[in-house]
Structure formats: structure tokens, C-alpha cells
Motif scaffolding. Structure first.
Motif, PDB file in Angstrom:
ATOM      1  N   MET A 169       0.824  -1.210   0.000  1.00 47.12           N
ATOM      2  CA  MET A 169       0.000   0.000   0.000  1.00 47.12           C
ATOM      3  C   MET A 169       0.860   1.264   0.000  1.00 47.12           C
ATOM      4  N   VAL A 170       2.006   1.196   0.664  1.00 45.13           N
ATOM      5  CA  VAL A 170       2.858   2.388   0.783  1.00 45.13           C
ATOM      6  C   VAL A 170       4.185   2.229   0.062  1.00 45.13           C
ATOM      7  N   GLN A 171       4.369   1.112  -0.602  1.00 44.84           N
ATOM      8  CA  GLN A 171       5.654   0.853  -1.252  1.00 44.84           C
ATOM      9  C   GLN A 171       6.023   1.919  -2.279  1.00 44.84           C
ATOM     10  N   PRO A 172       5.094   2.343  -3.176  1.00 46.65           N
ATOM     11  CA  PRO A 172       5.475   3.381  -4.145  1.00 46.65           C
ATOM     12  C   PRO A 172       5.894   4.690  -3.471  1.00 46.65           C
ATOM     13  N   LEU A 173       5.165   5.063  -2.417  1.00 53.67           N
ATOM     14  CA  LEU A 173       5.501   6.292  -1.696  1.00 53.67           C
ATOM     15  C   LEU A 173       6.866   6.173  -1.041  1.00 53.67           C
ATOM     16  N   TYR A 174       7.129   5.031  -0.416  1.00 55.28           N
ATOM     17  CA  TYR A 174       8.407   4.846   0.261  1.00 55.28           C
ATOM     18  C   TYR A 174       9.560   4.838  -0.739  1.00 55.28           C
ATOM     19  N   GLU A 175       9.370   4.159  -1.831  1.00 54.20           N
ATOM     20  CA  GLU A 175      10.435   4.071  -2.833  1.00 54.20           C
ATOM     21  C   GLU A 175      10.742   5.438  -3.422  1.00 54.20           C
ATOM     22  N   ALA A 176       9.697   6.268  -3.576  1.00 52.18           N
ATOM     23  CA  ALA A 176       9.896   7.586  -4.173  1.00 52.18           C
ATOM     24  C   ALA A 176      10.535   8.572  -3.211  1.00 52.18           C
ATOM     25  N   THR A 177      10.322   8.385  -1.916  1.00 46.73           N
ATOM     26  CA  THR A 177      10.785   9.379  -0.947  1.00 46.73           C
ATOM     27  C   THR A 177      11.991   8.950  -0.121  1.00 46.73           C
ATOM     28  N   ALA A 178      12.238   7.658  -0.003  1.00 42.32           N
ATOM     29  CA  ALA A 178      13.256   7.183   0.932  1.00 42.32           C
ATOM     30  C   ALA A 178      14.463   6.546   0.269  1.00 42.32           C
ATOM     31  N   THR A 179      14.504   6.531  -1.041  1.00 40.73           N
ATOM     32  CA  THR A 179      15.641   5.932  -1.732  1.00 40.73           C
ATOM     33  C   THR A 179      16.368   7.007  -2.541  1.00 40.73           C
ATOM     34  N   ALA A 180      17.606   6.734  -2.869  1.00 38.98           N
ATOM     35  CA  ALA A 180      18.410   7.700  -3.622  1.00 38.98           C
ATOM     36  C   ALA A 180      19.456   6.956  -4.431  1.00 38.98           C
ATOM     37  N   THR A 181      19.845   7.550  -5.538  1.00 42.25           N
ATOM     38  CA  THR A 181      20.880   6.975  -6.394  1.00 42.25           C
ATOM     39  C   THR A 181      21.981   8.011  -6.603  1.00 42.25           C
ATOM     40  N   GLY A 182      23.037   7.603  -7.262  1.00 45.41           N
ATOM     41  CA  GLY A 182      24.136   8.515  -7.544  1.00 45.41           C
ATOM     42  C   GLY A 182      25.081   8.634  -6.369  1.00 45.41           C
ATOM     43  N   TYR A 183      25.956   9.621  -6.450  1.00 47.40           N
ATOM     44  CA  TYR A 183      26.966   9.817  -5.423  1.00 47.40           C
ATOM     45  C   TYR A 183      26.386  10.545  -4.211  1.00 47.40           C
TER      46      TYR A 183
ATOM     47  N   VAL B 200      19.502   8.303   8.908  1.00 49.15           N
ATOM     48  CA  VAL B 200      18.640   7.207   9.351  1.00 49.15           C
ATOM     49  C   VAL B 200      18.192   6.354   8.169  1.00 49.15           C
ATOM     50  N   LEU B 201      17.867   7.005   7.059  1.00 52.45           N
ATOM     51  CA  LEU B 201      17.444   6.271   5.867  1.00 52.45           C
ATOM     52  C   LEU B 201      18.605   5.538   5.192  1.00 52.45           C
ATOM     53  N   ARG B 202      19.809   5.812   5.652  1.00 45.88           N
ATOM     54  CA  ARG B 202      21.001   5.177   5.109  1.00 45.88           C
ATOM     55  C   ARG B 202      21.218   5.508   3.629  1.00 45.88           C
ATOM     56  N   VAL B 203      20.904   6.745   3.285  1.00 47.42           N
ATOM     57  CA  VAL B 203      21.229   7.213   1.939  1.00 47.42           C
ATOM     58  C   VAL B 203      22.429   8.154   1.976  1.00 47.42           C
ATOM     59  N   HIS B 204      22.888   8.489   3.195  1.00 42.90           N
ATOM     60  CA  HIS B 204      24.065   9.325   3.364  1.00 42.90           C
ATOM     61  C   HIS B 204      24.829   8.894   4.614  1.00 42.90           C
ATOM     62  N   TYR B 205      26.123   9.147   4.589  1.00 43.43           N
ATOM     63  CA  TYR B 205      26.935   9.017   5.788  1.00 43.43           C
ATOM     64  C   TYR B 205      26.877  10.339   6.553  1.00 43.43           C
ATOM     65  N   LEU B 206      27.290  10.290   7.823  1.00 45.37           N
ATOM     66  CA  LEU B 206      27.258  11.497   8.654  1.00 45.37           C
ATOM     67  C   LEU B 206      28.085  12.610   8.037  1.00 45.37           C
ATOM     68  N   GLN B 207      29.258  12.275   7.496  1.00 43.84           N
ATOM     69  CA  GLN B 207      30.107  13.321   6.918  1.00 43.84           C
ATOM     70  C   GLN B 207      29.458  13.977   5.700  1.00 43.84           C
ATOM     71  N   ASP B 208      28.582  13.255   5.021  1.00 40.13           N
ATOM     72  CA  ASP B 208      27.889  13.830   3.871  1.00 40.13           C
ATOM     73  C   ASP B 208      26.989  14.994   4.296  1.00 40.13           C
ATOM     74  N   VAL B 209      26.209  14.767   5.359  1.00 41.77           N
ATOM     75  CA  VAL B 209      25.269  15.805   5.795  1.00 41.77           C
ATOM     76  C   VAL B 209      26.004  16.954   6.478  1.00 41.77           C
ATOM     77  N   VAL B 210      27.071  16.659   7.199  1.00 37.75           N
ATOM     78  CA  VAL B 210      27.862  17.730   7.820  1.00 37.75           C
ATOM     79  C   VAL B 210      28.449  18.633   6.733  1.00 37.75           C
ATOM     80  N   ALA B 211      28.976  18.021   5.683  1.00 42.71           N
ATOM     81  CA  ALA B 211      29.522  18.804   4.574  1.00 42.71           C
ATOM     82  C   ALA B 211      28.436  19.614   3.880  1.00 42.71           C
ATOM     83  N   GLY B 212      27.238  19.041   3.745  1.00 43.42           N
ATOM     84  CA  GLY B 212      26.138  19.756   3.116  1.00 43.42           C
ATOM     85  C   GLY B 212      25.713  20.975   3.913  1.00 43.42           C
ATOM     86  N   VAL B 213      25.600  20.820   5.234  1.00 43.42           N
ATOM     87  CA  VAL B 213      25.245  21.950   6.091  1.00 43.42           C
ATOM     88  C   VAL B 213      26.320  23.025   6.020  1.00 43.42           C
TER      89      VAL B 213
END
Length: 301
Positions: A92-106, A152-165
Motif C-alpha cells: 500500500m505504501v511501497q510506491p511512496l516509500y520508494e519515491a521518498t526514501a531511496t536515492a541513487t548517484g553519489y 537514518v534512511l542510510r542514503v548518506h553518511y554522517l560526513q555527507d550531511v555535515v559537509a552539506g550543512v
């Protein structure tokens, strides 16, 4: 497969669907589509802050060009153990989850962390809701929430978000410092910066389709802003040094918006999509400002 996957995956599979979906929805607070909706909404329906929002939009486009350019330059992969495998989520929620909680690329730096930092800290400086301290505290909480969801979603490491901020804060502070010391048209300056940043992305990615699309969008934003000049309550059109028919401009910009919808369906080549993106951003900037009745008073009969 990364070390520890055999331990991590069983734990991740026990996370209830509703918790996984909640995290996936919260992460959208930093997604490009959400950022665009917020900025466009404020730009269209908050005229008193239109110039400041346009300036912030230029910073946002610059940030997108920089973080995407860095992703292509560093080519650092994302984690390979997602919070939940979409196949294990309720249908029921698989399409929504796949669209919002997954990521590709670097993954480095985090785009969500960058855009949420620019948006929320930028709006804290633009809007006049509550006290200054309250606005910046709310901005910090929102940025922290978005950044946490990416980890939490495991699409980034901690250093990724720190660098982004860090990237978002640096860009905000840098542009503010320069614009406060230079007498210039702030939105035009930040849109010009966005063009340069999209060029950086074009170079580092060897002109991948998304880079071409962003280049078109930034050029359209710059041209769209240059097409309008604010003069008190009056609007003056000066694209070629003389007034232009408001109806003709609105018709052209509306055509760009219509073509954008066609692109999403037909997936035309990157250059054509870039042209359409440019027309659309010009429309988004010009349409709420340029009114035919205002312009036609300036056009000789």
C-alpha cells in the motif's frame, strides 16, 4: 556488501512501516521539489518580500550547482544498506516509500542538507515571524531533522550531511557578506552566481543531462529577473531598452510552462529540456510581477 551488513539488515527489517514512512516524509522537507514550492509560493504571494526571496532563490540554485558539481568531482558512493528494502514495505505504501526514501548517484555532499540549510536559514533572515532567535532556532531544528533523516534512511553518511550543512552556511554567509558591501541588484547577482555554479557542475559531470537542465534553469532565472524592473509600485520592462507588450511576454512564458509539462511525459533530449526549464523559470519569475495592464500604460499607442 559492506562489513556488518549481516547484522544491520535484520535490525532494519524490524522497523515498522509507519516509522519508515514518517522518516521518508520528513526527509522531503529538504527535497528540491519542496524547496521550489516554498520559494515559488513566497515569491508569488508575498510581494513585499519578493526581492529577498528572489535573492534567496539565486543562492539556492547556486547551492544546487555546487553540491552536484562536488558529487561528480569526488564520486563518493552512498551507503549500501538502506533503512528498509522497498520490497519489504507494505504494498500500500511501497510506491511512496520508494519515491521518498531511496536515492541513487553519489552521496558527498548531501544535497538535502545543503538545500534545507539554505532554505530555512535563508528564510529566517528574510521573514519577520516571531523573534529573530526563534526563527533561527526553528531553522536549526528543521535542518537537523532533515540531516538526521538522511542518515537514518542510510542514503548518506554522517560526513555527507555535515559537509552539506557547512556548504549551505558558507554560501549564505558568503553571498550576504558580498551583497552587503557591493551596490548591486541582489537577485541579478545571485542568479548570475547560479549560472557560474551550473557551469562548474557542467564541467565536473562532463555535461550530464541534469547539469544541462540546471544550466537552462539558471539562465532562465537570470533572464526572467532582468526582464522586470521594480520602480516603487510601477513595473518597467527593459529587456532591450524599450517597453514590451505584457500580453506577449505572458503568452511566451505560459508556453514555456506548458512545454515543461510535455517534457515530463515525452522525455525530450537534454538540450530541449534545458530550454524548457529556462522558459519555465522565466515564467515563474515574470508571471506574478508582469501584468499586461501595467505594461500597456507604458507602451505608446
Amino acid at each position: 556488501m559492506s562489513p556488518g551488513t549481516d547484522v544491520i539488515q535484520p535490525v532494519q527489517s524490524t522497523v515498522p512501516d509507519w516509522q519508515a514512512i514518517l522518516v521518508a516524509l520528513l526527509t522531503q522537507l529538504g527535497d528540491v521539489w519542496f524547496v521550489a514550492v516554498v520559494l515559488l509560493g513566497l515569491y508569488w504571494f508575498h510581494p513585499s518580500k519578493r526581492r529577498q526571496v528572489a535573492t534567496l532563490a539565486g543562492v539556492m540554485l547556486s547551492g544546487i550547482g555546487i553540491y552536484r558539481g562536488f558529487k561528480a568531482l569526488f564520486a563518493i558512493p552512498r551507503p549500501d544498506e538502506p533503512l528498509r528494502d522497498p520490497e519489504t514495505v507494505s504494498t500500500m505504501v511501497q510506491p511512496l516509500y520508494e519515491a521518498t526514501a531511496t536515492a541513487t548517484g553519489y552521496g558527498f555532499p548531501s544535497g538535502h542538507a545543503t538545500t534545507s540549510t539554505i532554505l530555512y536559514f535563508g528564510l529566517a533572515g528574510v521573514l519577520a515571524v516571531g523573534s529573530r532567535r526563534t526563527r533561527y532556532a526553528a531553522a536549526a531544528a528543521l535542518v537537523a531533522t532533515v540531516s538526521a533523516t538522511r542518515v537514518v534512511l542510510r542514503v548518506h553518511y554522517l560526513q555527507d550531511v555535515v559537509a552539506g550543512v557547512a556548504l549551505g552556511l558558507t554560501l549564505l554567509a558568503g553571498t550576504h557578506l558580498v551583497l552587503s558591501r557591493v551596490d548591486t541588484d541582489e537577485p541579478a547577482a545571485t542568479f548570475g552566481l547560479a549560472i557560474l555554479c551550473s557551469g562548474f557542475y557542467l564541467y565536473t559531470s562532463a555535461a550530464e543531462p541534469d547539469a544541462i537542465l540546471l544550466a537552462g534553469a539558471t539562465l532562465g532565472a537570470f533572464v526572467g529577473w532582468q526582464a522586470t524592473r521594480f520602480d516603487g509600485s510601477r513595473i518597467r520592462m527593459t529587456p532591450f531598452g524599450h517597453p514590451v507588450s505584457g500580453r506577449a511576454l505572458i503568452a511566451a512564458l505560459s508556453l514555456g510552462a506548458a512545454l515543461l509539462a510535455v517534457v515530463t511525459v515525452t522525455r525530450v533530449p537534454a538540450l530541449a529540456a534545458s530550454l524548457v526549464a529556462g522558459l519555465f523559470t522565466a515564467f515563474a519569475i515574470g508571471a506574478p510581477v508582469v501584468r499586461p495592464s501595467s505594461l500597456e500604460r507604458l507602451v505608446p499607442a
